[in-house]
Motif scaffolding. Structure first.
Motif, mmCIF file in Angstrom:
data_model
loop_
_atom_site.group_PDB
_atom_site.id
_atom_site.type_symbol
_atom_site.label_atom_id
_atom_site.label_comp_id
_atom_site.label_asym_id
_atom_site.label_seq_id
_atom_site.Cartn_x
_atom_site.Cartn_y
_atom_site.Cartn_z
ATOM 1 N N LEU A 136 0.831 -1.206 0.000
ATOM 2 C CA LEU A 136 0.000 0.000 0.000
ATOM 3 C C LEU A 136 0.865 1.256 0.000
ATOM 4 C CD1 LEU A 136 -2.805 1.293 0.175
ATOM 5 C CD2 LEU A 136 -2.652 1.104 2.677
ATOM 6 N N ALA A 137 1.944 1.242 0.773
ATOM 7 C CA ALA A 137 2.837 2.402 0.830
ATOM 8 C C ALA A 137 3.509 2.654 -0.513
ATOM 9 C CB ALA A 137 3.892 2.191 1.917
ATOM 10 N N VAL A 138 3.947 1.602 -1.185
ATOM 11 C CA VAL A 138 4.596 1.751 -2.487
ATOM 12 C C VAL A 138 3.605 2.280 -3.517
ATOM 13 C CG1 VAL A 138 5.677 0.504 -4.404
ATOM 14 C CG2 VAL A 138 6.352 0.007 -2.043
ATOM 15 N N ARG A 139 2.391 1.758 -3.521
ATOM 16 C CA ARG A 139 1.394 2.233 -4.484
ATOM 17 C C ARG A 139 0.985 3.673 -4.203
ATOM 18 N NH1 ARG A 139 -3.496 -1.337 -4.512
ATOM 19 N NH2 ARG A 139 -2.835 -2.029 -2.452
ATOM 20 N N THR A 140 0.900 4.038 -2.932
ATOM 21 C CA THR A 140 0.578 5.431 -2.575
ATOM 22 C C THR A 140 1.695 6.363 -3.014
ATOM 23 O OG1 THR A 140 -0.682 4.665 -0.652
ATOM 24 C CG2 THR A 140 -0.012 6.981 -0.688
ATOM 25 N N TRP A 141 2.943 5.953 -2.760
ATOM 26 C CA TRP A 141 4.084 6.746 -3.228
ATOM 27 C C TRP A 141 4.038 6.915 -4.739
ATOM 28 C CZ3 TRP A 141 7.523 4.522 -6.687
ATOM 29 C CH2 TRP A 141 8.570 5.356 -7.089
ATOM 30 N N LEU A 144 1.378 9.491 -5.773
ATOM 31 C CA LEU A 144 1.795 10.857 -5.467
ATOM 32 C C LEU A 144 2.932 11.315 -6.375
ATOM 33 C CD1 LEU A 144 1.729 10.729 -1.548
ATOM 34 C CD2 LEU A 144 0.095 11.879 -3.059
ATOM 35 N N SER A 145 3.907 10.442 -6.581
ATOM 36 C CA SER A 145 5.057 10.792 -7.408
ATOM 37 C C SER A 145 4.646 11.067 -8.844
ATOM 38 C CB SER A 145 6.086 9.658 -7.371
ATOM 39 O OG SER A 145 7.188 9.944 -8.184
ATOM 40 N N PHE A 146 3.724 10.273 -9.362
ATOM 41 C CA PHE A 146 3.298 10.448 -10.756
ATOM 42 C C PHE A 146 2.471 11.705 -10.945
ATOM 43 C CE2 PHE A 146 1.035 9.431 -14.690
ATOM 44 C CZ PHE A 146 2.069 8.928 -15.460
ATOM 45 N N SER A 147 1.772 12.117 -9.891
ATOM 46 C CA SER A 147 0.894 13.284 -10.003
ATOM 47 C C SER A 147 1.630 14.613 -9.841
ATOM 48 C CB SER A 147 -0.229 13.197 -8.962
ATOM 49 O OG SER A 147 0.303 13.234 -7.650
ATOM 50 N N VAL A 148 2.863 14.574 -9.341
ATOM 51 C CA VAL A 148 3.623 15.821 -9.131
ATOM 52 C C VAL A 148 4.327 16.192 -10.433
ATOM 53 C CG1 VAL A 148 5.533 16.891 -7.872
ATOM 54 C CG2 VAL A 148 3.964 15.359 -6.687
ATOM 55 N N PRO A 149 4.100 17.401 -10.965
ATOM 56 C CA PRO A 149 4.795 17.827 -12.189
ATOM 57 C C PRO A 149 6.301 17.874 -11.976
ATOM 58 C CG PRO A 149 2.960 19.300 -11.659
ATOM 59 C CD PRO A 149 3.151 18.413 -10.477
ATOM 60 N N THR A 150 7.043 17.723 -13.055
ATOM 61 C CA THR A 150 8.504 17.675 -12.973
ATOM 62 C C THR A 150 9.079 18.955 -12.380
ATOM 63 O OG1 THR A 150 8.576 16.194 -14.895
ATOM 64 C CG2 THR A 150 10.618 17.314 -14.295
ATOM 65 N N PHE A 151 8.552 20.103 -12.807
ATOM 66 C CA PHE A 151 9.105 21.368 -12.314
ATOM 67 C C PHE A 151 8.849 21.534 -10.815
ATOM 68 C CE2 PHE A 151 4.725 22.708 -12.956
ATOM 69 C CZ PHE A 151 4.527 23.650 -11.968
ATOM 70 N N LEU A 152 7.680 21.056 -10.328
ATOM 71 C CA LEU A 152 7.378 21.155 -8.903
ATOM 72 C C LEU A 152 8.274 20.214 -8.098
ATOM 73 C CD1 LEU A 152 5.709 22.319 -6.632
ATOM 74 C CD2 LEU A 152 3.931 20.616 -7.108
ATOM 75 N N ALA A 153 8.501 19.017 -8.625
ATOM 76 C CA ALA A 153 9.421 18.085 -7.962
ATOM 77 C C ALA A 153 10.816 18.689 -7.864
ATOM 78 C CB ALA A 153 9.461 16.767 -8.728
ATOM 79 N N LEU A 195 9.366 7.971 -14.368
ATOM 80 C CA LEU A 195 9.919 6.685 -14.797
ATOM 81 C C LEU A 195 9.972 5.709 -13.624
ATOM 82 C CD1 LEU A 195 11.254 4.880 -16.901
ATOM 83 C CD2 LEU A 195 13.448 5.912 -16.314
ATOM 84 N N ALA A 196 10.367 6.194 -12.451
ATOM 85 C CA ALA A 196 10.427 5.324 -11.280
ATOM 86 C C ALA A 196 9.049 4.759 -10.952
ATOM 87 C CB ALA A 196 10.982 6.100 -10.083
ATOM 88 N N THR A 197 8.021 5.585 -11.072
ATOM 89 C CA THR A 197 6.657 5.137 -10.763
ATOM 90 C C THR A 197 6.193 4.064 -11.735
ATOM 91 O OG1 THR A 197 6.118 7.317 -9.869
ATOM 92 C CG2 THR A 197 4.283 5.910 -10.496
ATOM 93 N N THR A 198 6.339 4.317 -13.034
ATOM 94 C CA THR A 198 5.889 3.338 -14.025
ATOM 95 C C THR A 198 6.736 2.065 -13.960
ATOM 96 O OG1 THR A 198 7.250 4.511 -15.669
ATOM 97 C CG2 THR A 198 4.914 5.027 -15.612
ATOM 98 N N THR A 199 8.022 2.206 -13.662
ATOM 99 C CA THR A 199 8.873 1.021 -13.507
ATOM 100 C C THR A 199 8.423 0.188 -12.312
ATOM 101 O OG1 THR A 199 10.775 2.173 -14.475
ATOM 102 C CG2 THR A 199 11.237 0.222 -13.155
#
Length: 317
Positions: A136-141, A144-153, A195-199
């Motif tokens: 659950l923690a990995v899927r939640t991460w 969240l990671s996929f929804s954050v735009p690159t510039f905001l990250a 990429l980390a999220t989709t991987t």
């Protein structure tokens, strides 16, 4: 028979790649010519005079017919000639691009390495862990990671690791190795988030499918240690699709590098593209657009070729 099917698939993909490359070349050629109004007036702006306009039309071959212009453009491509910059007089587009390209590729490759390492580790952890909370923690991460735009990250990373903790530089580029490594980490992490999220999702699903195979259950029943089972059987079966994923994502990473370079003030292809658009330097814009398109197509093509011969199942597709 399967090997022959593989070569048939290679031939089909080669034809598709050549068709795509041809379309990219035509679209890039039309980039200046589809500008509303007179492209020479747009490029020169307030500096427009008839004398300058005639010189620029001659430089861009706009004083010739469209077929002649296209023929000259194709001939130039075969010679490696992408034209001359209209804003940086005396510099060729190829020189501008290949001077900035190593910096951009450093960021992209750093993003790929970080994204694949994090994604594979978390995806495998989520699949093999017996604790529901870990999955659950990995899927939640991932969500969240996929929804954050690159510039905001990128901005969040600067705030935490540069301004707050002071561990890494907030930007700039010393252009000296190995000093550059410290300046690559934050841009690479920012670029790697999607990429980390989709991987992680891909590896997790592949690992779950592999765990359900009868030969793995039989090996576990025979007393094969869980760790050996994970890294000798589950991981190789779940990591194979990542090869294709990286190739497909290469274009996204190359585009994201433009944003990352702007945030961190790194002098790469993205910075050159931004400057070229601001200066109406369309030959440079054309050159970068062509390079990006060709790189994306070739990377996807090469990955698909490799996948065809690495995974026999792909030969039947």
């Amino acid at each position: 028979m399967k090997l022959r099917a593989g070569w048939v698939r290679v031939a089909r993909m080669t034809g598709q790649a050549l068709l795509t490359l041809t379309s990219i070349v035509v679209l890039v050629f039309l980039l200046v010519r589809i500008i509303p109004g007179d492209p020479v007036k747009v490029i020169l702006g307030v500096e427009y005079t008839e004398e300058k306009a005639q010189v620029l039309r001659s430089e861009l071959n706009l004083d010739k017919s469209i077929p002649e212009q296209f023929g000259s453009y194709i001939a130039g491509l075969f010679r490696g000639d992408l034209g001359e910059s209209t804003a940086q007089r005396g510099r060729s587009v190829a020189d501008i691009i290949f001077e900035a390209l190593p910096t951009t590729m450093s960021i992209v490759l750093t993003g790929i390495v970080i994204g694949v390492v994090i994604g594979v580790a978390l995806g495998l952890l989520a699949a093999i862990s017996n604790r529901r909370g870990v999955d659950l923690a990995v899927r939640t991460w991932g969500m969240l990671s996929f929804s954050v735009p690159t510039f905001l990250a990128a901005l969040l990373l600067i705030y935490v690791f540069s301004l707050t903790l002071g561990w890494l530089p907030a930007g700039g580029w010393p252009n000296r190795w190995p000093e550059n490594f410290a300046y690559l980490l934050l841009p690479g992490i920012a670029l790697s988030s999607h990429l980390a999220t989709t991987t992680a999702r891909t590896v997790r699903q592949g690992a779950l499918d592999a765990k359900g195979q009868q030969y793995l259950e039989a090996a576990l029943a025979r007393g094969l240690p869980q760790g050996v089972l994970n890294f000798r059987h589950i991981l190789p079966n779940s990591i194979l699709p990542v090869l294709t994923l990286v190739g497909i994502s290469f274009g996204t990473l190359l585009t994201g590098a433009i944003i990352v370079e702007a945030v961190f003030g790194i002098p790469g292809i993205g910075s050159e593209m931004t400057r070229a658009v601001g200066r109406r330097d369309y030959p440079v814009v054309q050159g970068i657009a062509l390079l990006t398109g060709v790189t994306v197509v070739l990377s996807s093509y090469l990955v698909e070729i490799a996948y065809t011969f690495v995974d026999p199942r792909a030969r039947t597709l």
